[in-house]
Design an enzyme around this catalytic site. Sequence first.
Site, mmCIF file in Angstrom:
data_model
loop_
_atom_site.group_PDB
_atom_site.id
_atom_site.type_symbol
_atom_site.label_atom_id
_atom_site.label_comp_id
_atom_site.label_asym_id
_atom_site.label_seq_id
_atom_site.Cartn_x
_atom_site.Cartn_y
_atom_site.Cartn_z
ATOM 1 N N GLY A 64 -48.197 -76.374 -7.520
ATOM 2 C CA GLY A 64 -48.694 -75.170 -6.859
ATOM 3 C C GLY A 64 -48.175 -74.978 -5.455
ATOM 4 O O GLY A 64 -48.043 -73.840 -4.983
ATOM 5 N N LEU A 94 -49.424 -72.231 -14.959
ATOM 6 C CA LEU A 94 -48.592 -71.052 -14.709
ATOM 7 C C LEU A 94 -49.232 -69.996 -13.813
ATOM 8 O O LEU A 94 -48.524 -69.164 -13.252
ATOM 9 C CB LEU A 94 -48.161 -70.421 -16.042
ATOM 10 C CG LEU A 94 -47.249 -71.322 -16.889
ATOM 11 C CD1 LEU A 94 -46.981 -70.679 -18.244
ATOM 12 C CD2 LEU A 94 -45.942 -71.599 -16.170
ATOM 13 N N HIS A 95 -50.566 -70.013 -13.632
ATOM 14 C CA HIS A 95 -51.156 -68.982 -12.756
ATOM 15 C C HIS A 95 -50.782 -69.211 -11.298
ATOM 16 O O HIS A 95 -50.931 -68.328 -10.474
ATOM 17 C CB HIS A 95 -52.677 -68.936 -12.909
ATOM 18 C CG HIS A 95 -53.409 -70.007 -12.160
ATOM 19 N ND1 HIS A 95 -53.358 -71.335 -12.521
ATOM 20 C CD2 HIS A 95 -54.188 -69.953 -11.062
ATOM 21 C CE1 HIS A 95 -54.098 -72.043 -11.672
ATOM 22 N NE2 HIS A 95 -54.605 -71.233 -10.773
ATOM 23 N N CYS A 221 -57.386 -80.313 -8.354
ATOM 24 C CA CYS A 221 -57.304 -78.938 -8.843
ATOM 25 C C CYS A 221 -57.729 -78.847 -10.304
ATOM 26 O O CYS A 221 -58.286 -77.860 -10.744
ATOM 27 C CB CYS A 221 -55.898 -78.389 -8.668
ATOM 28 S SG CYS A 221 -55.431 -78.234 -6.937
ATOM 29 N N CYS A 301 -52.796 -96.417 15.683
ATOM 30 C CA CYS A 301 -52.418 -95.991 14.317
ATOM 31 C C CYS A 301 -51.728 -97.131 13.569
ATOM 32 O O CYS A 301 -50.793 -97.753 14.078
ATOM 33 C CB CYS A 301 -51.519 -94.760 14.361
ATOM 34 S SG CYS A 301 -50.975 -94.254 12.710
ATOM 35 N N CYS A 418 -71.454 -83.242 -20.646
ATOM 36 C CA CYS A 418 -70.839 -82.552 -19.511
ATOM 37 C C CYS A 418 -69.375 -82.297 -19.876
ATOM 38 O O CYS A 418 -69.041 -82.198 -21.045
ATOM 39 C CB CYS A 418 -70.978 -83.359 -18.226
ATOM 40 S SG CYS A 418 -70.092 -84.922 -18.236
#
EC number: 2.7.7.80
Lengths: 465, 110
Positions: A64, A94-95, A221, A301, A418
């Site tokens: 995406g 594909l959307h 997603c 860090c 579920c």
Amino acid sequence: MQHNSNDEHHSNSAATNGEQNGSSLQLTDEEFDRYSRQMIVPGMGKDAQLRLINSKVLIIGAGGLGCPAAQYIAGAGIGTIGIIDGDVVEPSNLHRQVGHATSRIGMKKVDSLITHLRDLNPLPTYVPYTYPISHENAADIITLYDLVLDCTDNPATRYLISDVCVLLCKPLVSAASVQKSGQLIVLNCPPTPQGKMDRKYPPCYRCCFRKPPPANTQLSCGEAGIMGPVVGLMGVAQAGEAIKILASALHLPQSSSDTTTEDDPHNLIQPTLLIYSYDLNAAPGPYTFRALKMASRKKNCFACGENSPQTLTLEGIKSGNPNYIQFCGLQTRKATLPAQDRITASAYHAARESGQLQNHILLDTREKEHFSFGSIDGAVNVPFGKLLMKAATIKRDGGDAQEILPLKSAEDPIFVVCRRGLDSQEAVEKLKELGVDHGGKRKIVDIIGGMRAWKDEVDPSFPFI
Amino acid sequence: MAPEPETMPISVDFLGGLDTLFSNKTSHTISLPLLNPSDSSPANVGFLISYLVKHHLKHPRTEFFVQDDGHLTPGILVLINEADWELEGEEECELKAGDKVVFVSTMHGG
């Protein structure tokens, strides 16, 4: 302007301008036409376009984010474009993954995307890597490029990519998106050797996001859903950042006048984290885009700070240290229920068919959007979040479990289903905590594997989503 | 009856999906007591977090915002008046009227 054909170009340009280290110093006619509209933008010009043509960009992830990003990277004429991803194209991609096509379902995403990009612009060199990036191959691939786009979908890979970019001194344009939100940030740009702290330097991914969220709070997603334009916008913005960095040479060490001041004229030392919030119920408002100023490189860090050369090396990464999977806790998931509280989808179906389950309650805890596409006959929908909320209220303030779902007799068994079989187990535990099982008189059972298993074992036509 | 504790307005924003835990609203103005009632110390970000959990977190999935020990869930960035909270002393950072606190959940999808 000259009217030389492509074949003549190399000898011509070599004669007039020369080529050094494989870098072209002149535009071909085709390039001149193709890139004319972006080259005349104030601040661009011929030198900027040549920098793009001579640049190498690695896009990690052909999904995406990677699809929209790759379109603009290719369109702009970046000379070498590497794309790495091990997945194949699925209809549910594909959307949003606009570099793929219905006719290429089942093809490797990298091959599918390059097919699309070649049609868009045949001039760049496309380098396919049709396998996932890993701690073993990351450095060997990233070292071949000038700039990296992180278009991946999981925290372990994001930390790996950032660490390798720090060690190989590569700028990183990072984006992410889920459901209705997106984020974007430029990291490690201009790249600075690990451990340097004599003044302010740009942060890496770890400086900004020191620890990953616990595994049970991460949404993907696939589970949470994603709106196409939201992730698309973030991918396009990544391409926009990459193009400007390369065109304006922002990734190269700045001139000496810059190094003497603490100024950050390019917004790179303390980069902006851009957050996009998309609202299905309202037009854009003052909070749709938020720009949050992040801190510069952090002294402590793990990847780029003061003592980082002792903690993070390329050899270490290659041999599995640090362990990214463990760091991101991907293996942890809640303990499962004992076997007597569980039933397979096929066994539940068989019991229904044989008439053993005349009076039972089937509780479906999926979100109402999922439930709206289909359910098992007789199922009652109580979304998991709502169930937990009501259970918490009853526990705190007292009340009747009837508020969660209608419970006619005290003995009718309850079956809980579920999407994939995780929430349902927790729902069984919650209902027992509330005493709905009447000390064992009523059976409360989890259907193993959820509606996914129902589709696989019982009803292949079920619209699983 | 005990007098109402004195409060100050604090602007609190939830981004990156955290709004779903707080009544689906991105921007909130919180009336935060000036002092933490447990030890009468000046209100700091740690107190703000516990106050938000107690009075505004309506969702049962509290682990998306705080851990069992009451500390913020890792992966959430905090900005205090536009600055990374690590520069401001994290939970110890004291708040004053009108301060802007932003909570952002890190995203990983793509």
